[in-house]
Structures are given as C-alpha cells and as structure tokens.
Scaffold this active site. Structure first.
Site, short mmCIF file in Angstrom:
data_model
loop_
_atom_site.label_atom_id
_atom_site.label_comp_id
_atom_site.label_asym_id
_atom_site.label_seq_id
_atom_site.Cartn_x
_atom_site.Cartn_y
_atom_site.Cartn_z
N ASP A 185 12.11 7.19 2.55
CA ASP A 185 11.06 6.72 3.44
C ASP A 185 11.55 5.42 4.06
O ASP A 185 11.91 4.49 3.34
CB ASP A 185 9.78 6.47 2.62
CG ASP A 185 8.58 6.20 3.52
OD1 ASP A 185 8.62 6.58 4.69
OD2 ASP A 185 7.62 5.59 3.03
N GLU A 269 11.97 11.55 7.18
CA GLU A 269 10.91 11.90 8.12
C GLU A 269 11.50 12.07 9.50
O GLU A 269 12.37 11.31 9.91
CB GLU A 269 9.87 10.79 8.18
CG GLU A 269 8.79 10.92 7.15
CD GLU A 269 7.74 9.84 7.32
OE1 GLU A 269 7.88 8.99 8.22
OE2 GLU A 269 6.80 9.85 6.53
N ASP A 365 5.52 3.28 -0.69
CA ASP A 365 6.76 3.77 -0.07
C ASP A 365 7.44 4.80 -0.98
O ASP A 365 8.02 5.77 -0.49
CB ASP A 365 7.72 2.61 0.19
CG ASP A 365 7.18 1.67 1.27
OD1 ASP A 365 6.48 2.17 2.17
OD2 ASP A 365 7.46 0.46 1.21
#
Ligand SMILES: [Zn+2]
Length: 405
Positions: A185, A269, A365
């Site tokens: 992340d 992501e 996170d």
C-alpha cells in the site's frame, strides 16, 4: 527472452564538442518545433496528418533550402529521429495516452539520438565513443555495456553531457528465487507499507532541499535575465534539481531491487497516479477545489515517485521471473481483513483501522496492504476483474528502455 537495457555515462567533451553538441540539440529542437507548427497549420487548413515519410522529405528541403542552411551542419539521423519523436507524441495523443504535443523550449531536456548502431562506435577498452560530426569523445565508463548496441542518446543535464547507450541481449527466462507474495500500500505518511507489517519511510528528499531550492530560485529572480550572474544562479538551481532527482532515483532503485528479489508476486493498487498528480488549480472556467490541499498532495505524490516505483517494480520483477499484479483500489482501505465488513466507519482516522463489526484493529496502511494482497491472490487464481498489469508481457521493452544507470 530479450532484455533491452540502457547504460548511461557522463561524457568528457572538448570545448568544441560541447559547442557542437549544443548546436545539434538546438537543430533537433528546431526541426521538432517546425514540424509541429506545420502539422498544426495543416490541420487547421483541413489537411490530413502528415506521416513520417512525407515529413522527412520536408526535412531534406529545409536542410537544402536557403532559410536554414545551418541545419546541414547537424547530423541527419538525429534530425530525422526528432521527427519520429514528434510522430510518436502524436500517436500517444491520438491513443489518449498523452496530452497534445508541446513545443520544445531551449534548456529543457536538450538531447539528440543516433537511432542506429551503425552511426556510432563504442570503444570500451579505451573508454571512448565515436559520434558522427563530433568525432571521438571520452566517457566515464563506470560499468561495461552488455549486449548488442541499439542506439545512443546524447543529453545535457545540470551542466553536464551524458550519453545513454541502449543494448539488447538474450537472457534465460529467469525462475524466481523467492516464492513469497506481498501486498503493498503506497501512502504519504509511509512511502510503502507491506502486508507483513514492515514499511519504507517516506522519501522526503524534495522537502529537505525545498528551502534551499526556493532560496536559489529567489536569488535567480533578482538577477538581470541572461546576465552572467543570472546564468550562475540558474546553474545553481539546476544543480539542486539534479541532486534531488539523483537522491530519489537512488532510493527508488534500492527499494525496488530488494522487493523484486525477495518476492515472486507483488500486488499493488492500480492507482492512476498520473490523474492524481494532475494540476489541481484547474482552468479559468473550471477552477479546482481544495487547490491548496491538493497541491500539497500533488507535490507529495510527485516527491514520492509512486509512478516510478511501480514502473521499476514492473520490469525488475519481470527480470527476476516475478509478477506484478495491479488490483482495483476500491475499498482496500475500508474492508476488514478479519470479517470482510466494508464501511467508511472502519477507518475513523488516517492511521488506525478499527472494524465496527468484529472489533479487529491494526494500522490502517497494513490493513490496506493485506487487502491488496488478498485481492491479488484472487486475481491470480481466478482472474477476478483487474488489470493484470505491467509485468513481463505488457511493458517490458519500454520500461527497460527507460532504465538508466
Ligand atoms: Zn471485522
């Protein structure tokens, strides 16, 4: 598999060679801008796009014409390559990959390319390179070039000249040494958080140098433009910019090398970093909202170099036989990894995750990274809709081509 890699070296030119290189870069810029102006004019008059071959014919006319006889002094292949650059810029624009091509300005990425290996000679034993119309030139050969030479690009940056040589070689399809998978992340407080709980500290190289840069820029603005003192101040600003860039590149390369060696599968992501960092100010008709906050965020994003991080991970994993998977970003920060509950209430503060259903708590996170990994596993196992991205198949040549020392 073929690996295309760039090797970049600092050149040690004579005064005359420097002078000529400046002229050649200027000639390429002139040709690019002239062709772009012609293309625009032609379009406004209702004409069709002028392809490379037709444009190259015009170039011959310009070189032989009376208006720009000095174009004849520059090597022809780099000039032709400038036209190819323009054509590629148009193609990227037509394919909606990039904005409309812009005119090039003096002092911004001055460069020219010899697109064919027949056009230059690299003498590695003696640390020198032969370039048409420039002759032999010394270079700081910090490491050997591996493979068959493809092309050479000369560029000017922060007061120094460089040559980047692209070479191609056959490498065995690598078998990943690592077998583990990890989710990552990316964020502002932490540059990257891993699903195993570890993280990378933020890269604040830009912030650290920001005050110095601002001072230097202010000093430059007080000088009379184009005076000697202004030139000195400008060189200082450029040096600070180069320093920031080097620190950032170094940090990112070390991080991505470690990650791609230690993991066979990396999930991230699929954030549109380019959209996120687009100008927050908006236009005169549509002013942006939260400009102040967003410009801070923009700067952070650019500072962090997420896009570069992802690009490097893509090709380094491919080189190591690994796999980069980009998963859709929806709700990765709001889903509970323990019970699957999705709620904005799970994420009351930026740093902490607390599930409103089952009470699971962790660093926000880390939760994001765990969810990204889980989604990556689903994508890999059953093809859950996601862009299987930017690994071996999709962008190797271009990614590798961008790699520099
Ligand atoms: Zn829960």
């Amino acid at each position: 598999m073929q690996r295309l890699q760039a090797f970049k070296y600092e050149l040690v030119p004579t005064g005359e060679q420097q002078h000529d290189m400046r002229r050649f870069a200027g000639a390429c810029r002139f040709v690019f801008n002239k062709a772009l102006a012609l293309q625009k004019e032609n379009y406004e008059a209702g004409g069709k796009f002028i392809g490379y071959v037709a444009m190259a014919k015009r170039l011959t006319e310009w070189r032989n014409g009376a208006d720009t006889p000095w174009l004849k002094d520059a090597p022809v292949h780099p000039l032709q390559h400038a036209l190819k650059d323009l054509e590629r810029a148009y193609k990227n624009f037509f394919a909606k990959r990039a904005a409309f091509p812009k005119f090039k300005k003096r002092g911004q990425r001055d460069s020219f390319r010899y697109p064919d290996p027949k056009q230059f000679k690299l003498d590695q034993a003696n640390g020198r390179i032969f370039l048409p119309k420039l002759g032999w030139m010394r270079l700081r050969l910090s490491r050997p070039v591996q493979g068959t030479l493809c092309n050479a690009t000369v560029s000017f940056s922060a007061g120094k000249w460089f040559v980047s040589v692209q070479a191609e070689r056959e490498v065995v399809q690598p078998v990943p040494q690592a077998t583990s998978a990890v989710g990552i992340d990316v964020g502002i407080a932490r540059f990257a958080t891993f699903s195993d709980g570890s993280y990378l500290a933020p890269l604040n190289s830009f912030k650290r140098h920001e005050a110095r840069l601002r001072r230097a820029q202010r000093a430059m603005s007080r000088k009379t433009k184009f005076s000697n003192n202004w030139k000195k101040a400008k060189a200082r600003v450029q040096r600070i910019h180069a320093h920031i860039g080097n620190a950032r590149r170094d940090y990112l390369h070390k991080a991505t090398t470690t990650i791609s060696k230690n993991h066979a599968m990396v999930c991230i992501e699929d954030l549109q970093v380019r959209n996120m960092s687009r100008s927050a100010a908006g236009s005169a008709d549509v002013p942006g909202r939260n400009v102040q906050a967003k410009s801070g965020l923009n700067k952070s994003i650019l500072d962090q170099g997420w896009f570069e991080f992802r690009r490097q991970l893509g090709y380094k994993l491919a080189w190591n036989g690994g796999w980069l998977i980009a998963v859709p970003p929806q709700n990765t920060s709001r889903t509970c990894p323990a019970c699957g509950c999705v709620s904005a209430g799970n994420r009351l503060t930026q740093a902490k995750f607390a599930c409103i259903e089952c009470g699971f708590e962790d660093n926000a996170d880390v939760v994001g990274a765990v969810n990204i990994l889980a989604r990556g596993h689903r994508v890999a196992a059953c093809g859950e809709s996601a862009q299987l991205g930017r690994s071996a198949k999709q962008e190797p040549a271009e990614a590798a081509a961008q790699l520099t020392a």
